[in-house]
Design a protein around this motif. Structure first.
Motif, PDB file in Angstrom:
ATOM      1  N   LEU A 202      39.303  41.054  37.293  1.00 31.00           N
ATOM      2  CA  LEU A 202      39.898  42.222  36.625  1.00 31.00           C
ATOM      3  C   LEU A 202      40.455  43.261  37.594  1.00 31.00           C
ATOM      4  N   LYS A 203      40.316  43.025  38.884  1.00 27.13           N
ATOM      5  CA  LYS A 203      40.711  44.027  39.872  1.00 27.13           C
ATOM      6  C   LYS A 203      42.170  44.467  39.757  1.00 27.13           C
ATOM      7  N   PRO A 204      43.121  43.557  39.470  1.00 30.67           N
ATOM      8  CA  PRO A 204      44.522  44.009  39.351  1.00 30.67           C
ATOM      9  C   PRO A 204      44.739  45.061  38.262  1.00 30.67           C
ATOM     10  N   TYR A 205      43.822  45.154  37.298  1.00 33.43           N
ATOM     11  CA  TYR A 205      43.979  46.112  36.196  1.00 33.43           C
ATOM     12  C   TYR A 205      43.136  47.368  36.391  1.00 33.43           C
ATOM     13  N   GLU A 206      42.512  47.466  37.541  1.00 31.63           N
ATOM     14  CA  GLU A 206      41.622  48.599  37.785  1.00 31.63           C
ATOM     15  C   GLU A 206      42.399  49.919  37.742  1.00 31.63           C
ATOM     16  N   GLY A 207      41.902  50.885  36.999  1.00 34.24           N
ATOM     17  CA  GLY A 207      42.520  52.206  36.914  1.00 34.24           C
ATOM     18  C   GLY A 207      43.591  52.341  35.860  1.00 34.24           C
ATOM     19  N   GLN A 208      43.987  51.243  35.207  1.00 32.76           N
ATOM     20  CA  GLN A 208      45.009  51.323  34.171  1.00 32.76           C
ATOM     21  C   GLN A 208      44.384  51.807  32.857  1.00 32.76           C
ATOM     22  N   PRO A 209      45.159  52.506  32.041  1.00 27.35           N
ATOM     23  CA  PRO A 209      44.623  53.022  30.771  1.00 27.35           C
ATOM     24  C   PRO A 209      44.290  51.887  29.809  1.00 27.35           C
TER      25      PRO A 209
ATOM     26  N   GLU B 204      43.629  27.650  24.078  1.00 29.91           N
ATOM     27  CA  GLU B 204      43.368  26.241  23.764  1.00 29.91           C
ATOM     28  C   GLU B 204      44.426  25.336  24.384  1.00 29.91           C
ATOM     29  N   THR B 205      45.646  25.809  24.469  1.00 30.92           N
ATOM     30  CA  THR B 205      46.708  25.029  25.113  1.00 30.92           C
ATOM     31  C   THR B 205      46.469  24.916  26.612  1.00 30.92           C
ATOM     32  N   ALA B 206      45.977  25.986  27.208  1.00 31.16           N
ATOM     33  CA  ALA B 206      45.719  25.991  28.651  1.00 31.16           C
ATOM     34  C   ALA B 206      44.506  25.145  29.015  1.00 31.16           C
ATOM     35  N   GLU B 207      43.568  24.984  28.078  1.00 32.80           N
ATOM     36  CA  GLU B 207      42.347  24.218  28.343  1.00 32.80           C
ATOM     37  C   GLU B 207      42.221  23.095  27.309  1.00 32.80           C
ATOM     38  N   PRO B 208      43.024  22.031  27.440  1.00 31.41           N
ATOM     39  CA  PRO B 208      42.969  20.931  26.463  1.00 31.41           C
ATOM     40  C   PRO B 208      41.596  20.269  26.465  1.00 31.41           C
ATOM     41  N   GLY B 209      41.162  19.868  25.278  1.00 31.59           N
ATOM     42  CA  GLY B 209      39.849  19.238  25.165  1.00 31.59           C
ATOM     43  C   GLY B 209      38.713  20.229  25.031  1.00 31.59           C
ATOM     44  N   MET B 210      39.048  21.519  24.969  1.00 28.10           N
ATOM     45  CA  MET B 210      38.022  22.541  24.822  1.00 28.10           C
ATOM     46  C   MET B 210      38.297  23.369  23.567  1.00 28.10           C
ATOM     47  N   LYS B 211      37.232  23.963  23.038  1.00 31.34           N
ATOM     48  CA  LYS B 211      37.321  24.800  21.850  1.00 31.34           C
ATOM     49  C   LYS B 211      36.801  26.193  22.164  1.00 31.34           C
TER      50      LYS B 211
ATOM     51  N   ILE C 226      42.990  37.052  28.837  1.00 39.23           N
ATOM     52  CA  ILE C 226      44.345  37.211  28.299  1.00 39.23           C
ATOM     53  C   ILE C 226      44.652  38.689  28.141  1.00 39.23           C
ATOM     54  N   ASP C 227      45.796  39.109  28.678  1.00 41.20           N
ATOM     55  CA  ASP C 227      46.230  40.503  28.565  1.00 41.20           C
ATOM     56  C   ASP C 227      46.365  40.844  27.071  1.00 41.20           C
ATOM     57  N   ALA C 228      45.575  41.821  26.625  1.00 43.03           N
ATOM     58  CA  ALA C 228      45.556  42.157  25.198  1.00 43.03           C
ATOM     59  C   ALA C 228      46.864  42.778  24.737  1.00 43.03           C
ATOM     60  N   ALA C 229      47.652  43.321  25.652  1.00 45.29           N
ATOM     61  CA  ALA C 229      48.923  43.949  25.265  1.00 45.29           C
ATOM     62  C   ALA C 229      50.053  42.932  25.184  1.00 45.29           C
TER      63      ALA C 229
ATOM     64  N   THR D 117      45.966  35.926  32.294  1.00 44.03           N
ATOM     65  CA  THR D 117      45.972  36.552  33.618  1.00 44.03           C
ATOM     66  C   THR D 117      45.036  35.850  34.596  1.00 44.03           C
ATOM     67  N   ASP D 118      44.016  35.157  34.087  1.00 45.17           N
ATOM     68  CA  ASP D 118      43.088  34.448  34.977  1.00 45.17           C
ATOM     69  C   ASP D 118      42.227  33.507  34.137  1.00 45.17           C
ATOM     70  N   ARG D 119      41.808  32.422  34.747  1.00 45.80           N
ATOM     71  CA  ARG D 119      40.835  31.508  34.141  1.00 45.80           C
ATOM     72  C   ARG D 119      40.187  30.723  35.275  1.00 45.80           C
ATOM     73  N   ARG D 120      38.881  30.584  35.216  1.00 48.28           N
ATOM     74  CA  ARG D 120      38.168  29.896  36.285  1.00 48.28           C
ATOM     75  C   ARG D 120      36.799  29.435  35.790  1.00 48.28           C
ATOM     76  N   GLU D 121      36.208  28.508  36.553  1.00 48.21           N
ATOM     77  CA  GLU D 121      34.886  28.003  36.196  1.00 48.21           C
ATOM     78  C   GLU D 121      33.829  29.085  36.430  1.00 48.21           C
ATOM     79  N   LEU D 122      32.748  28.993  35.693  1.00 45.11           N
ATOM     80  CA  LEU D 122      31.639  29.909  35.910  1.00 45.11           C
ATOM     81  C   LEU D 122      30.928  29.555  37.212  1.00 45.11           C
TER      82      LEU D 122
END
Length: 386
Positions: A232-239, A255-262, A299-302, A307-312
């Protein structure tokens, strides 16, 4: 094993068992109904069930699902949306006065008709809620969780020390032998040893995974302050976002970005699992075990863009893997029955251990009292002689 080592291991087993026994009994007793929480909820009428419809009934627009829930409480904001693994026909929507509202309103909405089904009772009603809180934290929050985690550690110590002592104490007996012709105490001792060695692996696994589960809040906080903060660092300080894009489109994009997942659950902007600017969409696999492993998609709510996705990280993966192993709720009714039988066996082990300790303590007190009664006349005679 030398006599000194035998005495040391006996002392470790005795006191690690005694300290944790009462709390482990409580956890086993409360854990038993939790294994069948869905079935109990169904019997009590607190479990939410979707209306019967054809299997091929199309799912409705998720924006409409959210709108239906908000019609009940128009002044509240969306906090979370989620779906149970075994109930994809229901969206569970959480509304609150603010993103961290502890007095939130849970609402079950039909995923097909997008109509509200009911406002479910928290954690399946008063009975199941009480069982869950006693099992998780003794109604003491984080401190209760950490205390139970320490009791879980003592249980592991008791299991390991019991295994070490099994061979020396049973060297003259056949494996699993119960001497039925002996006294009640001896029979209970043999039964205690038999059940202990048979359930050893299960008790160790459940105790270890339960201990890991008590660290959940700390591990989540660490992840939020480190890995999530980097995302989330790129959005730091934004309203904070005031006008949000379609949650339906955001979920479709994830779901499109992660096929086979729900979708497992959605965290709305401002909640601890997202940011003031993002939808946090947590995806999961579709197999019995992979369905417990999440992958966050931000996902940018606006704009609705990913904006990012990664494994835990490994420690959250370990936490998520420990949960199905602890509760045994990923292998159908057969596994639930096995977990229940092993839970009952553990209750017998703990109860018999407590019984044997009480009997031994009583025998020791009687013996000491007998020595004292013999010593008193001798002491009196020595005083008379002097």
């Amino acid at each position: 094993m030398s006599p000194n080592k035998l005495r040391l291991w006996s002392w470790i087993h005795k006191w690690s068992s005694l300290v944790c026994t009462v709390f482990m009994l409580l956890l086993c007793l409360t854990g038993l109904p939790l294994i069948y929480h869905h079935e109990i909820g169904h019997l009590l009428g607190t479990d939410v069930e979707a209306p019967a419809m054809p299997v091929d009934t199309p799912r409705g627009n998720i924006d409409a699902v959210l709108a239906s829930a908000k019609e009940l409480y128009p002044n509240k904001i969306a906090m979370y949306m989620s779906q149970e693994i075994d109930e994809p026909a229901i969206w569970n929507v959480t509304l609150g006065d603010h993103p961290n509202d502890e007095h939130y309103k849970p609402i079950a909405v039909d995923a097909r008709t997008t109509k509200v089904i009911t406002e479910p009772a928290f954690e399946g009603g008063a009975f199941m809620s009480t069982m869950l809180r006693l099992h998780v934290d003794l109604f003491a929050g984080l401190y209760g969780q950490l205390f139970l985690g320490f009791m879980g550690f003592l249980l592991i110590v008791a299991v390991v020390s019991g295994v070490v002592l099994y061979a020396p104490f049973m060297r003259k007996l056949d494996f699993g032998e119960v001497r039925r012709e002996r006294s009640r105490v001896i029979r209970w001792l043999d039964l205690h040893n038999l059940l202990g060695i048979v359930t050893m692996v299960w008790v160790f696994v459940v105790g270890a995974t339960g201990m890991v589960n008590t660290w959940a809040d700390l591990l989540l906080k660490y992840w939020q302050n480190n890995e999530l903060a980097v995302m989330l660092k790129p959005y730091e300080g934004q309203p904070q976002v005031t006008r949000m894009s379609s949650i339906h489109d955001a979920i479709v994009r994830a779901e499109t970005a992660e096929p086979g997942m729900k979708v497992a659950f959605v965290a709305f902007p401002g909640t601890p699992f997202s940011s003031p600017h993002h939808y946090g969409i947590f995806m999961r696999g579709e197999e019995a075990f992979s369905s417990r492993l999440y992958k966050p998609v931000l996902i940018d709510a606006a704009t609705g863009d990913i904006t990012d996705r990664r494994e835990l990280p490994w420690y959250l993966t370990a936490l998520l893997l420990s949960q199905p192993l602890h509760f045994g709720d990923y292998g159908g009714q057969a596994m639930k029955l096995l977990w229940a039988l092993l839970d009952i066996a553990t209750i017998i082990i703990l109860g018999s251990g407590l019984y044997l300790w009480l009997k031994r303590s009583r025998k020791t007190r009687v013996a000491q009292a007998g020595k004292a009664s013999v010593a008193e006349p001798a002491l009196a005679r020595s005083r008379e002689a002097s």
